[in-house]
Structures are given as C-alpha cells and as structure tokens.
Design an enzyme around this catalytic site. Structure first.
Site, mmCIF file in Angstrom:
data_model
loop_
_atom_site.group_PDB
_atom_site.id
_atom_site.type_symbol
_atom_site.label_atom_id
_atom_site.label_comp_id
_atom_site.label_asym_id
_atom_site.label_seq_id
_atom_site.Cartn_x
_atom_site.Cartn_y
_atom_site.Cartn_z
ATOM 1 N N CYS A 1 0.803 -1.225 0.000
ATOM 2 C CA CYS A 1 0.000 0.000 0.000
ATOM 3 C C CYS A 1 0.838 1.278 0.000
ATOM 4 C CB CYS A 1 -0.880 0.038 1.239
ATOM 5 S SG CYS A 1 -1.886 -1.414 1.464
ATOM 6 N N ARG B 1 5.308 -0.297 -5.838
ATOM 7 C CA ARG B 1 5.249 -1.054 -4.592
ATOM 8 C C ARG B 1 4.249 -2.205 -4.674
ATOM 9 N NH1 ARG B 1 7.463 2.032 -0.361
ATOM 10 N NH2 ARG B 1 6.278 0.804 1.121
ATOM 11 N N TRP C 1 -3.130 -2.697 -1.344
ATOM 12 C CA TRP C 1 -2.729 -4.090 -1.603
ATOM 13 C C TRP C 1 -3.539 -4.910 -0.613
ATOM 14 C CZ3 TRP C 1 0.103 -8.173 0.747
ATOM 15 C CH2 TRP C 1 0.707 -9.081 -0.139
ATOM 16 N N ASN D 1 -1.997 2.338 5.731
ATOM 17 C CA ASN D 1 -1.111 1.206 5.431
ATOM 18 C C ASN D 1 -0.919 0.444 6.741
ATOM 19 O OD1 ASN D 1 -0.802 2.322 2.950
ATOM 20 N ND2 ASN D 1 1.353 2.902 3.207
ATOM 21 N N GLY D 2 -0.906 -0.869 6.682
ATOM 22 C CA GLY D 2 -0.688 -1.655 7.902
ATOM 23 C C GLY D 2 -1.899 -2.514 8.195
ATOM 24 N N GLU E 1 19.385 -17.416 -5.546
ATOM 25 C CA GLU E 1 18.953 -16.092 -5.978
ATOM 26 C C GLU E 1 18.548 -16.113 -7.465
ATOM 27 O OE1 GLU E 1 17.919 -13.453 -4.862
ATOM 28 O OE2 GLU E 1 18.235 -11.932 -6.397
ATOM 29 N N LYS F 1 14.869 -15.003 -8.742
ATOM 30 C CA LYS F 1 14.635 -13.911 -9.698
ATOM 31 C C LYS F 1 13.798 -14.422 -10.853
ATOM 32 C CE LYS F 1 15.512 -11.226 -8.187
ATOM 33 N NZ LYS F 1 15.961 -10.502 -7.009
ATOM 34 N N GLU G 1 10.066 -15.123 -9.718
ATOM 35 C CA GLU G 1 9.225 -13.996 -9.315
ATOM 36 C C GLU G 1 8.843 -13.076 -10.470
ATOM 37 O OE1 GLU G 1 10.836 -11.334 -6.336
ATOM 38 O OE2 GLU G 1 12.823 -11.482 -7.192
ATOM 39 N N HIS H 1 20.836 -37.117 -4.716
ATOM 40 C CA HIS H 1 20.016 -37.513 -3.568
ATOM 41 C C HIS H 1 18.536 -37.210 -3.784
ATOM 42 C CE1 HIS H 1 23.698 -38.436 -1.492
ATOM 43 N NE2 HIS H 1 24.167 -37.242 -1.807
ATOM 44 N N LYS I 1 6.725 -4.246 -3.361
ATOM 45 C CA LYS I 1 8.133 -3.889 -3.215
ATOM 46 C C LYS I 1 8.588 -4.002 -1.772
ATOM 47 C CE LYS I 1 12.208 -2.544 -4.357
ATOM 48 N NZ LYS I 1 13.068 -3.635 -4.849
HETATM 49 C C1 F6R Z 1 13.213 -10.354 -4.480
HETATM 50 C C2 F6R Z 1 12.742 -9.348 -3.592
HETATM 51 C C3 F6R Z 1 12.262 -9.734 -2.228
HETATM 52 C C4 F6R Z 1 12.925 -8.815 -1.200
HETATM 53 C C5 F6R Z 1 12.382 -9.102 0.199
HETATM 54 C C6 F6R Z 1 13.056 -8.248 1.261
HETATM 55 O O1 F6R Z 1 13.638 -9.825 -5.690
HETATM 56 O O2 F6R Z 1 12.761 -8.197 -3.936
HETATM 57 O O3 F6R Z 1 12.515 -11.064 -1.960
HETATM 58 O O4 F6R Z 1 14.297 -9.020 -1.267
HETATM 59 O O5 F6R Z 1 10.997 -8.866 0.236
HETATM 60 O O6 F6R Z 1 12.915 -6.888 1.002
HETATM 61 P P1 F6R Z 1 13.835 -5.819 1.717
HETATM 62 O O7 F6R Z 1 15.217 -6.034 1.240
HETATM 63 O O8 F6R Z 1 13.266 -4.501 1.324
HETATM 64 O O9 F6R Z 1 13.725 -6.083 3.194
#
Ligand code: F6R
Length: 613
Positions: free
Chosen positions: A2, A27, A79, A105-106, A488, A492, A495, A511, A608
């Site tokens: 949000c 976001r 959101w 927000n929250g 990672e 990537k 997602e 295994h 985000k």
């Molecule tokens: C992956 C991604 C998320 C963030 C995670 C933590 O590309 O963006 O997995 O890494 O939500 O976010 P931060 O770093 O803002 O605490």
C-alpha cells in the site's frame, strides 16, 4: 505494498495525488483512491469528495470527475489484506456522515472487536476492510468544538496493530493529520504547501526537504508548516533532512523497465557502496557506522544474518564471505522464521539485519526481538532513515540509489559488496593476512568494470533467455559459494517470469532431484573456476547423460559435451566470484520475463516492501 500520498496547499490536490500514486505503483497494489475537501460555497459547507476504483492509477485518473477540486487531499494505493480488491474496499474510507476520510497502510489487529462495538453504536460499514474501522472510530471521538488531532489520538489509543495513516476532516480543511506506527510516513516541506507520503519517491519531484515520523508519532500538516507530537500530545521537534538521491533515479531513464535500468546501474551502485571505505594502506575496510571498535569486534564469536527473500540470499553470500575471510561461524536465516521461533540470543553473537527498503515488517520484528533480548544488531540497509536502520545499533548503508522495480537487483549486489567490506574488516582484525587483505581490496576495486563487461553480454543473454523461457520449469545448481547464487537466480526467474524454478546444491542432485532431469527441465549451472570445478563438471555430465539441457555460467567455456550453452563471466577472487556469477542470472530472468510478456516491474501478487506480516 500500500502507498499513501497527501497534499495541502494553494493548488488543487488531485494532480499531485495522482502523480504521487503513480510514483508508488512500483510497490504493488490492486486498487487506488483519492479524497479531497471541496471548499465551501455560498450555499454549501465544505465537504468530502471521494473517488476510488479497483485497478490501476490510470483507471482512477480516468474515473476522477472534472469537478474534483480542493486544496487538501489524500490518496492511496491498496494491496488487499482484509477483503478482496474492489471499489468498496479501496481507500479512502469515510464515516457515515462523510466527514472523516482515512487512508491506511498496515493492519488493525483488533479490527473485528472494534467493528462489533462501532456497529452496536450505530456505525454502518460499507467495506470489509480494517481501515474503515479507523474512519468510524475517529468520527466517534470527534466533537464539534474539538480538534481533529485529538480525535485521531484518542482513536489510535484503542487500536492494536500497525499503521501509517493520513486523515481528512471536511470541517477542518486547513489540516491533514498523519500518524505512524510500524508503517512509514514522511512529510515533504514545500513553499507554502506541504506533502506527506509513505515513501519519499512520491515527493522528490516537489521537495527534497523531508521529515521522517518515528513510530508512535503524529503530525498536523498545514499549508504553512507542520507540528509533530506523541500519542500523549507531547510536542516533539523534528529537523528536516535533505533527500540526496537524484530525481532521475525515479525515472526509467530511457530503459524499457526499471528492472533493466537497475541491473545496468550496478557498476555505479557498487562504486558508491565502496566509496571511501577501502583502506589500501592497512588492506582493510573502514566502516564508520558500525559503532563497534576493534576490541568489541574481537569478542564476537558468531554472526547471524537475518533478511527475507533476496535479502536472505544476499545474507547467505555474506555469511560465506565472513566465514572465509574472518573465520567466524556465520549463518543467514529468513527473518520471517527467526522471529517466530523464540530464538536463543547470545551475547557474543553479532546479528546483522539485511533490508533494501528498511521497512520489511518481518525483518523489523526480528530486529526488535533480538534487541528485546539484549542482542546487538547491525543493519545492512539501502534506505537512509528507514525503520530498520533506525532500530539497529549501527550498520552499513548501501548507497545503491532508489530501487523501484519490485525484484531486487542492484541492492542485492551492493549488499554482497557491503558484506565483503564487513568480512574484510573483521578478517583483518582476526587472522586475514595483509597479502590476503590486499587481494580482496584490489578485487573489490575491479568489480564495477567486471560488471560492465558482463552487462555487455545483454543481447546474447536475451537470446538465450528467449530460447529457455518456455520451459516447464528450471533447475539452478551451484556448490558451496555457488549455491546462494543458484538460489537467488531461481528466485529472480520465478518472481518475474512465473516459470517454476528450483535451486539445489549440485552435490545434492544424486540424492533426489536428478529424478526430475529431462529435456523439458533445463538446468542453469554455476561453474566457477575454483577448487570445486571438477566436481561441478561431473554434475553436468550426470545431467547431460539424462538428456537434460544445460546453460553453464562459468569462468571458462564449457564445451557442448557438458553444456548446451555457456555464458562466460570474468573471474574475481574466489570469495567474490558469486557476486559476478549472479549478474547474468538477473539479465536472464529479466529477458525470460519480457519474452513471456510479463509485467516485469510489478510482478503479480508481489509488493516492493512488505510492511505487513
Ligand atoms: C526479491 C525481492 C524480495 C525482497 C524481500 C526483502 O527480488 O525483492 O525477496 O528481497 O521482500 O525486502 P527488503 O530487502 O526490502 O527487506
């Protein structure tokens, strides 16, 4: 997740509010809305106008009526947490007399209880949200001769949960009241006008002077200034700070997506993370913000790294660096799990919280849990002044610049660089020799150019990504240092492209996961030229023998017997190789997502910064 924007001043609020909401689109959200106080006319008193829709900010802009005028307004991107995405559930929410409007927000944890009580007192709810509770609750505390801020304070005393809110009152159009508890609110100071938002990116076009509210603080914002105070009405003085990120950082700058831009910004981001921190004379790193001297650092026996998602994987690379260079046991754990398992906090363990946004609720809660039990926490954080940065005892700012795209790339890389600096500093306090220190210092200095070299392969990676994008799923493998890279890389890809991807240590293939290998499930394999090269090549042989397709990311070409395709990346020192091996995987995920027509910067269901549990 949000977003909140607010404006008060001589101009019409809605153009700023719509633009601010657009800036917060990254976001992640599913609906959007605005409220303004329409000024009194000769025949009618001032009144609230509200417009809200399920969908994008562009849909909201199209829905806002031409006569939506007013110099005091609030806006929101939602959101969904309580109730489906719908027009009715979108914010702002109002009380039954349409006098109070709230964006939030929250999460209000005791929303059901409050809703039952308000309903019994006559409130009629028009949405399924927890936020509507706040509108009715504030209205219930609003007296005809009282001040809006008093009603907000009284209402918030009854609320259990987290919030960043902005509140309008049709009868007091000269102010907006904002409050923060666990969800960020920042004020922007203009010329005879004021702004507020949940994120500075919504404000930077209008002002660089900002004030971050602390948890438990409120502010009354008027066109000519603001007053901050606590829940007990005690005035607190907050000095504005200047946002130093470039305005251009908030645009795509000619790239097709923020994600591609941010991948290409990595050489500069790494330079900024390193800037002023390398000490060639003593072959170490200077980290002024740690707030720990050499003697205190020597007493640390263990390092525990906490972060979520990519921050957790960057922490895994960090743990590896710390163990290798400083020979201190180090381990990375998802902050989201740690906070729920009543963790044992040890006096000689250093806790390190990793967060790009500095607002991830799970990570913040983990930090608070460590601190509550008397532990010491450092933050590796990108956003200056964010909640996690403020909660930690010290730390390292990344200075990677704002990261807008939901998927983390440049902040990930800068985090690993920050850990390399920490590991070097730690190592040189322990037994890392000056020669090894120098080896790491010069390898760190070489990174920006090596990243540039990898980015030059963009077109080739795009071609390969398009060829692999329609796979059923993909396996990512790596060994020891290469395993977090595989994790990672898989993260990537899944997602942003929604292609299922799974990461395994190459040593674990036999295994279990080898059963999955077939022409339909290609493997992306990390093949660094290090002491495990032969073992990695053997794993490729096993995959090829089962007709698996292989894309190798390697330091030297891997021939067609073992890999169908090979991306060759420049070699660093072995401890830093993972950082470079990861860069082509970012481009691979990006181009696969583009080939599949995905919404690259705003992948479905993701936000985000995840400011709720
Ligand atoms: C992956 C991604 C998320 C963030 C995670 C933590 O590309 O963006 O997995 O890494 O939500 O976010 P931060 O770093 O803002 O605490």
């Amino acid at each position: 997740m949000c977003g909140i924007v607010a404006y008060i001043g001589p101009k019409d609020a809605s153009p700023f509010l719509l633009e601010g909401l657009q800036r917060l689109e990254y976001r992640g959200y599913d609906s959007a809305g605005l409220a303004v106080v329409a000024p009194a006319t000769r025949t009618a008193p001032a009144r609230l106008k509200v417009c809200k829709v399920k969908g994008r900010v562009a849909d909201l802009a199209a829905a806002v009526p031409a006569r939506f005028k007013g110099g005091t307004g609030i806006g929101h991107t939602r959101w969904a947490t309580h109730g489906v995405p719908s027009d009715a559930n979108a914010h702002p929410h109002t009380d039954n007399e349409d006098r109070i409007a709230v964006v939030h927000n929250g999460i209000v944890e005791n929303a059901d209880e409050l809703r039952a009580k308000l309903t019994a007192d006559g409130a009629v709810f028009r949405s399924e949200t927890d936020t509507e509770v706040l509108a009715h609750l504030i209205a219930a505390h609003r007296t005809d001769d009282g001040e809006l801020e008093d009603a907000v304070r009284a209402a918030l005393k009854l609320v259990v949960g987290t919030y960043g809110i902005a509140v309008l009152d049709a009868e007091q159009p000269d102010r907006i009241v904002v409050a923060r508890n666990g969800s960020p609110i920042v004020l922007g100071i203009g010329e005879k006008e004021m702004f507020a938002a949940s994120d500075v990116s919504a404000l930077v076009r209008y002002t660089r002077q900002v004030v971050h509210l602390e948890d438990g603080e409120l502010a009354t914002v008027r066109a000519d200034g603001f007053r901050t105070f606590t829940e007990d009405a005690r005035t607190v003085t907050r000095q504005p700070s200047t946002v130093d990120w470039e305005i251009g950082s908030y645009d795509t700058g000619g790239y097709a997506h923020y994600l591609l831009k941010e991948i290409h910004e990595q050489p500069g981001a790494v330079e900024r993370t390193l800037s002023g921190r390398l000490d060639e004379r003593f072959a170490t790193a200077h980290l002024g913000g740690l707030n720990l001297d050499a003697r205190e650092l020597r007493e640390i026996r263990r390092v525990k790294i906490l972060g979520c998602g990519s921050a957790y994987y960057a922490g895994e690379m960090g743990a590896q660096l710390i163990e290798e260079l400083a020979r201190i046991p180090a381990h990375s754990e998802p902050a989201s799990e740690f906070r729920y398992r009543n963790p044992v906090i040890e006096a000689d363990t250093l806790y390190v919280a990793v967060s790009q946004s500095g607002e991830t609720y799970d990570t913040l809660a983990a930090v608070q849990e460590v601190k509550r039990k008397g532990g010491r926490v450092l933050g590796v954080v990108n956003t200056v002044g964010s909640a996690i940065a403020r909660e930690c005892d010290g730390g390292i700012y990344l200075h990677a610049g704002p990261e807008i795209s939901v998927a983390s790339t440049k902040a990930f890389t800068s985090t690993v660089v920050a850990f390399a600096l920490l590991a070097l500093h730690f190592g040189r306090i322990h037994d890392l020799s000056p020669a090894d220190g120098r080896r790491i210092v010069s390898a760190l200095k070489a990174l920006p150019d090596q990243i540039r070299e990898i980015l030059e392969q963009d077109a080739e990676i795009a071609r390969l990504a398009a060829a692999y994008a329609d796979s059923q799923g993909m396996m990512f493998i790596g060994r020891v240092r290469g395993y977090p890279v595989a994790r990672e890389g898989a993260q990537k890809l899944k997602e942003i492209s929604y292609v299922h991807a799974e990461a395994y240590p190459a040593s674990e293939l036999k295994h279990g996961p080898l059963a999955l290998i077939s022409p339909e499930l290609p493997t992306v394999a990390m093949v660094p030229d290090d002491e495990l090269l032969d073992k990695n090549l053997t794993a490729l042989g096993e995959i090829k023998a089962r007709e698996g397709r292989v894309l190798a990311v390697a330091h030297r070409p891997v021939g067609p017997r073992l890999a169908d395709h090979c991306l060759v990346v420049p070699k660093s020192e072995p401890e830093l190789d993972p950082l470079l091996l990861n860069i082509p995987l970012q481009l691979f995920a990006y181009h696969a997502a583009v080939a599949l027509g995905r919404d690259v910067d705003k992948p479905r269901n993701l936000a985000k910064s995840v400011t709720v549990e």
